[in-house]
Scaffold this active site. Structure first.
Site, PDB file in Angstrom:
ATOM      1  N   GLY A 188       2.875  -1.137   4.453  1.00  0.00           N
ATOM      2  CA  GLY A 188       2.866  -0.099   4.157  1.00  0.00           C
ATOM      3  C   GLY A 188       4.706   0.159   3.621  1.00  0.00           C
ATOM      4  N   GLY A 189       4.752   1.225   4.444  1.00  0.00           N
ATOM      5  CA  GLY A 189       6.260   2.142   4.081  1.00  0.00           C
ATOM      6  C   GLY A 189       7.131   1.127   3.653  1.00  0.00           C
ATOM      7  N   GLU A 228      -6.580   5.109   8.714  1.00  0.00           N
ATOM      8  CA  GLU A 228      -6.140   5.760   8.027  1.00  0.00           C
ATOM      9  C   GLU A 228      -7.780   6.176   7.233  1.00  0.00           C
ATOM     10  OE1 GLU A 228      -2.746   5.867   5.473  1.00  0.00           O
ATOM     11  OE2 GLU A 228      -2.057   4.889   7.484  1.00  0.00           O
ATOM     12  N   GLU A 231      -4.959  -5.248  10.999  1.00  0.00           N
ATOM     13  CA  GLU A 231      -3.993  -3.931  10.772  1.00  0.00           C
ATOM     14  C   GLU A 231      -4.569  -3.174  11.983  1.00  0.00           C
ATOM     15  OE1 GLU A 231      -1.909  -2.573   7.443  1.00  0.00           O
ATOM     16  OE2 GLU A 231      -3.871  -1.808   7.351  1.00  0.00           O
ATOM     17  N   GLY A 257       2.494   2.944  10.413  1.00  0.00           N
ATOM     18  CA  GLY A 257       3.092   3.128  10.327  1.00  0.00           C
ATOM     19  C   GLY A 257       4.076   3.988  11.543  1.00  0.00           C
ATOM     20  N   SER A 292       3.886  -1.982  10.241  1.00  0.00           N
ATOM     21  CA  SER A 292       5.209  -2.115  10.391  1.00  0.00           C
ATOM     22  C   SER A 292       5.953  -3.252  10.040  1.00  0.00           C
ATOM     23  CB  SER A 292       5.734  -1.639  11.968  1.00  0.00           C
ATOM     24  OG  SER A 292       5.205   0.027  11.803  1.00  0.00           O
ATOM     25  N   HIS A 317      -9.088   0.845   5.760  1.00  0.00           N
ATOM     26  CA  HIS A 317      -8.062   0.925   6.140  1.00  0.00           C
ATOM     27  C   HIS A 317      -7.872   2.220   7.239  1.00  0.00           C
ATOM     28  CE1 HIS A 317      -3.595   1.990   7.062  1.00  0.00           C
ATOM     29  NE2 HIS A 317      -3.309   1.193   5.916  1.00  0.00           N
ATOM     30  N   ASN A 359       0.726  -1.640  -0.218  1.00  0.00           N
ATOM     31  CA  ASN A 359      -0.341   0.180  -0.201  1.00  0.00           C
ATOM     32  C   ASN A 359       1.017   1.325  -0.007  1.00  0.00           C
ATOM     33  OD1 ASN A 359      -1.442   2.034   0.930  1.00  0.00           O
ATOM     34  ND2 ASN A 359      -2.097   1.061   2.402  1.00  0.00           N
ATOM     35  N   TRP A 360       0.891   1.991  -1.300  1.00  0.00           N
ATOM     36  CA  TRP A 360       2.299   2.990  -1.556  1.00  0.00           C
ATOM     37  C   TRP A 360       1.396   3.945  -0.500  1.00  0.00           C
ATOM     38  CZ3 TRP A 360       3.387   2.490  -6.936  1.00  0.00           C
ATOM     39  CH2 TRP A 360       4.547   1.468  -7.310  1.00  0.00           C
ATOM     40  N   LYS A 361      -0.079   4.610  -0.488  1.00  0.00           N
ATOM     41  CA  LYS A 361      -0.119   5.513   0.275  1.00  0.00           C
ATOM     42  C   LYS A 361      -0.420   6.512  -0.468  1.00  0.00           C
ATOM     43  CE  LYS A 361       0.404   3.563   4.909  1.00  0.00           C
ATOM     44  NZ  LYS A 361       0.504   3.406   6.141  1.00  0.00           N
TER      45      LYS A 361
HETATM   46  C1  PEP Z   1      -0.958  -0.318   5.885  1.00  0.00           C
HETATM   47  O1  PEP Z   1      -0.213   0.941   5.423  1.00  0.00           O
HETATM   48  O2  PEP Z   1      -2.111  -0.667   5.951  1.00  0.00           O
HETATM   49  C2  PEP Z   1       0.639  -0.649   6.876  1.00  0.00           C
HETATM   50  C3  PEP Z   1       0.533  -1.903   7.333  1.00  0.00           C
HETATM   51  O3  PEP Z   1       0.733   0.698   6.798  1.00  0.00           O
HETATM   52  P1  PEP Z   1       2.632  -0.166   7.690  1.00  0.00           P
HETATM   53  O4  PEP Z   1       3.229  -1.054   7.179  1.00  0.00           O
HETATM   54  O5  PEP Z   1       3.885   1.419   7.293  1.00  0.00           O
HETATM   55  O6  PEP Z   1       2.617   0.165   9.503  1.00  0.00           O
END
Ligand code: PEP
Length: 255
Positions: free
Chosen positions: A235-236, A99, A169, A175, A214, A97, A11-13
């Protein structure tokens, strides 16, 4: 070893330029090709889907979207429908999600409407569930996660449920650099699977439940080694091709 093919989604956000998306998608396409035992996908910003679609070429990489409208085409200024996503070759879409739940108004009824739109269009909804730190510390993890699950899935038939992917999640791990321990992740994944088993045991044994929060190359293997963890929503680390490759390598090992 279970029968579920692992799935790793990036997930590049809201990150990167069009050129970044071309580069990241090209790298992810090579990673997907190198790991035929798992499914690998990316979820670029909607305005970068075309770049990603071109860069992925004929590779087995899944193209996904981060959001969709809760409505069909019509007078919904600024929204992007499931039908529009399909034209880019999008296969999967995030629903719920954290966010979006926390910052952008996606409450349980919006999440449910989006999930139903995705299913109706033939997309794979990736339903995201998770508790905040406050909810975990007050002992509410189970009720929060099962409440989100029930609200999104309660009216679906088994034939629809079998097309869904779930992502657990924990909000406190997204993040933040904090990851659920493998045992914490496994406990919630098992809870989700057993809730689905109460409706349909075979389906519960087949549905993929991803962990997100993470995940990195260095912690992926121990998370994916858990019996009910069928891959990751990343994500990141999905913005760094070498990290994403390390996570996919870990997912490719025998479970
Ligand atoms: C996400 O955006 O769904 C996520 C899990 O981010 P991260 O891996 O950066 O925690």
């Amino acid at each position: 070893m279970n029968m579920r093919k692992r799935l790793v989604l990036g997930n590049w956000k809201m990150n990167g330029s069009r050129q970044d998306s071309r580069d990241w998608a090209g790298a992810a396409a090579r990673i997907a090709t190198d790991h035929p035992l798992i499914d690998v996908g990316i979820m670029p910003a909607t305005v970068h889907l075309q770049e990603a679609q071109q860069a992925k070429g004929n590779s087995p990489l899944w193209l996904g979207a981060q959001n969709l409208a809760a409505y069909d085409n019509g007078a919904y200024t600024g929204e992007v429908s499931a039908q529009m996503l399909l034209e880019f070759g999008v296969r999967a879409v995030l629903c719920g999600h954290s966010e979006r739940r926390q910052l952008l108004g996606d409450n349980d009824s919006v999440v449910k409407a989006k999930l139903q739109r995705a299913l109706a269009a033939g997309l794979i909804p990736v339903l995201c569930l998770g508790e905040t730190l406050e909810q975990r510390e007050s002992g509410a993890t189970e009720s929060v996660v099962l409440g989100q699950l029930d609200s999104a899935l309660s009216q679906l038939q088994s034939k629809e449920l079998e097309r869904i992917v779930i992502a657990y999640e924990p909000v406190w791990a997204i993040g933040t650099g904090l990851t659920a321990s493998p045992a914490q992740a496994q406990a919630v994944h098992a809870l989700i699977r057993s809730a689905i088993a109460q409706r349909d045991a075979i389906l519960a044994s087949l549905i993929r439940i991803l962990y997100g929060g993470s995940v990195k190359g260095s912690n992926a293997a121990e998370l994916f080694a858990q019996a009910d963890v069928d891959g990751g929503l990343i994500g990141g680390a999905s913005l760094v091709p070498s990290e994403f490759a390390a996570i996919c390598r870990a997912a490719s090992q025998d479970g």
